[in-house]
Design an enzyme around this catalytic site. Structure first.
Site, PDB file in Angstrom:
ATOM      1  N   HIS A   1       7.532   1.122 -10.795  1.00 48.72           N
ATOM      2  CA  HIS A   1       6.362   0.735 -10.004  1.00 48.72           C
ATOM      3  C   HIS A   1       5.102   1.140 -10.746  1.00 48.72           C
ATOM      4  O   HIS A   1       5.060   2.165 -11.425  1.00 48.72           O
ATOM      5  CB  HIS A   1       6.386   1.356  -8.603  1.00 48.72           C
ATOM      6  CG  HIS A   1       6.624   2.833  -8.595  1.00 48.72           C
ATOM      7  ND1 HIS A   1       7.861   3.390  -8.777  1.00 48.72           N
ATOM      8  CD2 HIS A   1       5.761   3.869  -8.432  1.00 48.72           C
ATOM      9  CE1 HIS A   1       7.765   4.705  -8.720  1.00 48.72           C
ATOM     10  NE2 HIS A   1       6.501   5.020  -8.527  1.00 48.72           N
ATOM     11  N   MET A   2       4.085   0.316 -10.588  1.00 48.70           N
ATOM     12  CA  MET A   2       2.770   0.573 -11.164  1.00 48.70           C
ATOM     13  C   MET A   2       1.836   0.938 -10.017  1.00 48.70           C
ATOM     14  O   MET A   2       1.726   0.193  -9.046  1.00 48.70           O
ATOM     15  CB  MET A   2       2.285  -0.685 -11.879  1.00 48.70           C
ATOM     16  CG  MET A   2       0.923  -0.561 -12.509  1.00 48.70           C
ATOM     17  SD  MET A   2       0.443  -2.150 -13.229  1.00 48.70           S
ATOM     18  CE  MET A   2       1.519  -2.186 -14.648  1.00 48.70           C
ATOM     19  N   HIS A   3       1.201   2.109 -10.123  1.00 44.69           N
ATOM     20  CA  HIS A   3       0.198   2.496  -9.133  1.00 44.69           C
ATOM     21  C   HIS A   3      -1.130   1.846  -9.524  1.00 44.69           C
ATOM     22  O   HIS A   3      -1.573   1.975 -10.676  1.00 44.69           O
ATOM     23  CB  HIS A   3      -0.027   4.007  -9.132  1.00 44.69           C
ATOM     24  CG  HIS A   3       1.169   4.834  -8.765  1.00 44.69           C
ATOM     25  ND1 HIS A   3       1.275   5.502  -7.568  1.00 44.69           N
ATOM     26  CD2 HIS A   3       2.308   5.128  -9.443  1.00 44.69           C
ATOM     27  CE1 HIS A   3       2.422   6.177  -7.523  1.00 44.69           C
ATOM     28  NE2 HIS A   3       3.061   5.966  -8.659  1.00 44.69           N
TER      29      HIS A   3
ATOM     30  N   VAL B   1      10.386   7.928  -7.170  1.00 44.54           N
ATOM     31  CA  VAL B   1      11.179   6.769  -6.733  1.00 44.54           C
ATOM     32  C   VAL B   1      11.653   6.018  -7.982  1.00 44.54           C
ATOM     33  O   VAL B   1      10.829   5.554  -8.783  1.00 44.54           O
ATOM     34  CB  VAL B   1      10.355   5.852  -5.815  1.00 44.54           C
ATOM     35  CG1 VAL B   1      11.188   4.632  -5.405  1.00 44.54           C
ATOM     36  CG2 VAL B   1       9.873   6.600  -4.579  1.00 44.54           C
TER      37      VAL B   1
ATOM     38  N   ARG C   1       0.837  -1.208   0.000  1.00 46.27           N
ATOM     39  CA  ARG C   1       0.000   0.000   0.000  1.00 46.27           C
ATOM     40  C   ARG C   1       0.869   1.255   0.000  1.00 46.27           C
ATOM     41  O   ARG C   1       1.875   1.324   0.710  1.00 46.27           O
ATOM     42  CB  ARG C   1      -0.939  -0.001   1.210  1.00 46.27           C
ATOM     43  CG  ARG C   1      -1.958  -1.115   1.122  1.00 46.27           C
ATOM     44  CD  ARG C   1      -3.099  -1.014   2.111  1.00 46.27           C
ATOM     45  NE  ARG C   1      -3.835  -2.270   2.096  1.00 46.27           N
ATOM     46  CZ  ARG C   1      -4.768  -2.599   1.192  1.00 46.27           C
ATOM     47  NH1 ARG C   1      -5.116  -1.723   0.261  1.00 46.27           N
ATOM     48  NH2 ARG C   1      -5.350  -3.782   1.213  1.00 46.27           N
ATOM     49  N   ASP C   2       0.459   2.215  -0.836  1.00 44.20           N
ATOM     50  CA  ASP C   2       1.176   3.486  -0.895  1.00 44.20           C
ATOM     51  C   ASP C   2       1.069   4.194   0.454  1.00 44.20           C
ATOM     52  O   ASP C   2       0.010   4.222   1.077  1.00 44.20           O
ATOM     53  CB  ASP C   2       0.595   4.365  -2.013  1.00 44.20           C
ATOM     54  CG  ASP C   2       1.523   5.506  -2.385  1.00 44.20           C
ATOM     55  OD1 ASP C   2       2.075   5.479  -3.496  1.00 44.20           O
ATOM     56  OD2 ASP C   2       1.698   6.432  -1.556  1.00 44.20           O
ATOM     57  N   ILE C   3       2.174   4.762   0.895  1.00 44.43           N
ATOM     58  CA  ILE C   3       2.219   5.409   2.210  1.00 44.43           C
ATOM     59  C   ILE C   3       1.405   6.705   2.227  1.00 44.43           C
ATOM     60  O   ILE C   3       1.006   7.174   3.296  1.00 44.43           O
ATOM     61  CB  ILE C   3       3.698   5.671   2.599  1.00 44.43           C
ATOM     62  CG1 ILE C   3       3.859   5.769   4.102  1.00 44.43           C
ATOM     63  CG2 ILE C   3       4.275   6.888   1.888  1.00 44.43           C
ATOM     64  CD1 ILE C   3       5.308   5.680   4.564  1.00 44.43           C
TER      65      ILE C   3
ATOM     66  N   ASN D   1       4.612   6.226 -13.753  1.00 48.73           N
ATOM     67  CA  ASN D   1       5.255   7.501 -14.030  1.00 48.73           C
ATOM     68  C   ASN D   1       6.693   7.254 -14.484  1.00 48.73           C
ATOM     69  O   ASN D   1       7.358   6.348 -13.981  1.00 48.73           O
ATOM     70  CB  ASN D   1       5.250   8.378 -12.770  1.00 48.73           C
ATOM     71  CG  ASN D   1       3.847   8.745 -12.332  1.00 48.73           C
ATOM     72  OD1 ASN D   1       2.982   9.001 -13.168  1.00 48.73           O
ATOM     73  ND2 ASN D   1       3.601   8.755 -11.035  1.00 48.73           N
TER      74      ASN D   1
HETATM   75  P1  AMP Z   1       6.119   8.079  -8.186  1.00 44.08           P
HETATM   76  O1  AMP Z   1       5.819   9.548  -8.112  1.00 44.08           O
HETATM   77  O2  AMP Z   1       5.409   7.393  -9.309  1.00 44.08           O
HETATM   78  O3  AMP Z   1       7.621   7.790  -8.161  1.00 44.08           O
HETATM   79  O4  AMP Z   1       5.474   7.454  -6.886  1.00 44.08           O
HETATM   80  C1  AMP Z   1       6.162   7.156  -5.727  1.00 44.08           C
HETATM   81  C2  AMP Z   1       5.139   6.720  -4.697  1.00 44.08           C
HETATM   82  O5  AMP Z   1       5.808   6.045  -3.642  1.00 44.08           O
HETATM   83  C3  AMP Z   1       4.355   7.871  -4.066  1.00 44.08           C
HETATM   84  O6  AMP Z   1       2.949   7.695  -4.320  1.00 44.08           O
HETATM   85  C4  AMP Z   1       4.689   7.751  -2.579  1.00 44.08           C
HETATM   86  O7  AMP Z   1       3.603   8.070  -1.747  1.00 44.08           O
HETATM   87  C5  AMP Z   1       5.099   6.287  -2.460  1.00 44.08           C
HETATM   88  N1  AMP Z   1       5.986   5.970  -1.362  1.00 44.08           N
HETATM   89  C6  AMP Z   1       7.124   6.615  -1.014  1.00 44.08           C
HETATM   90  N2  AMP Z   1       7.696   6.013   0.040  1.00 44.08           N
HETATM   91  C7  AMP Z   1       6.910   4.949   0.361  1.00 44.08           C
HETATM   92  C8  AMP Z   1       6.978   3.941   1.372  1.00 44.08           C
HETATM   93  N3  AMP Z   1       7.971   3.885   2.265  1.00 44.08           N
HETATM   94  N4  AMP Z   1       5.982   3.015   1.400  1.00 44.08           N
HETATM   95  C9  AMP Z   1       4.977   3.070   0.514  1.00 44.08           C
HETATM   96  N5  AMP Z   1       4.868   3.989  -0.464  1.00 44.08           N
HETATM   97  C10 AMP Z   1       5.812   4.929  -0.531  1.00 44.08           C
END
Ligand code: AMP
Length: 116
Positions: A99-101, A95, A28-30, A86
């Site tokens: 990763h796929m949201h 990050v 789950r996204d934080i 993204n």
């Molecule tokens: P992006 O902008 O596509 O690189 O998305 C990065 C995502 O990672 C964001 O939606 C953040 O909220 C999420 N994120 C960052 N750190 C963590 C973490 N420790 N656990 C879960 N999600 C995270």
């Protein structure tokens, strides 16, 4: 190379992991933007979509299959949801571990805001 998400994959930092197998992990996204907001990542570090090669076709496809399975488990498959990857600065990538949201649980509106 290691990343924040690689540490989550290896269990070195905590996350709410909803699925894991030999090639992908989902957690789950934080900072969720919707009732369901889950990130699906390859276990191995691939920084961006630009770095995918033919050797990654299986894991890239598997990310989609896992997304569909999780959407069903979350109960959002029928209403619908959005999958987002993204890439780099204009794509809003923060990050650099592919990763796929998986986002759903409410109407999501327009996919991309039109410039005014
Ligand atoms: P992006 O902008 O596509 O690189 O998305 C990065 C995502 O990672 C964001 O939606 C953040 O909220 C999420 N994120 C960052 N750190 C963590 C973490 N420790 N656990 C879960 N999600 C995270």
């Amino acid at each position: 190379m290691t990343t924040l998400f690689a540490k989550i994959v290896r269990g070195e930092i905590p996350a709410d992991i909803v699925y894991q197998d030999d090639s992908v992990t989902a957690f789950r996204d934080i900072n969720p933007v919707a009732p369901t907001h889950i990130l699906i990542v390859p276990n191995k570090v691939i920084p961006t979509v630009n770095d995918l090669t033919a050797a990654d076709e299986q894991v890239a496809g598997h990310m989609l299959v896992v997304a569909a399975k999780i959407a069903a488990e979350e109960g959002i498959a029928e209403d619908g949801y959005r999958l987002i990857i993204n890439c780099n600065e204009y794509g809003g990538q923060v990050v650099f571990h592919l990763h796929m949201h998986l986002v759903g649980g409410r109407p999501l509106g327009q996919m991309v805001l039109r410039p005014r």
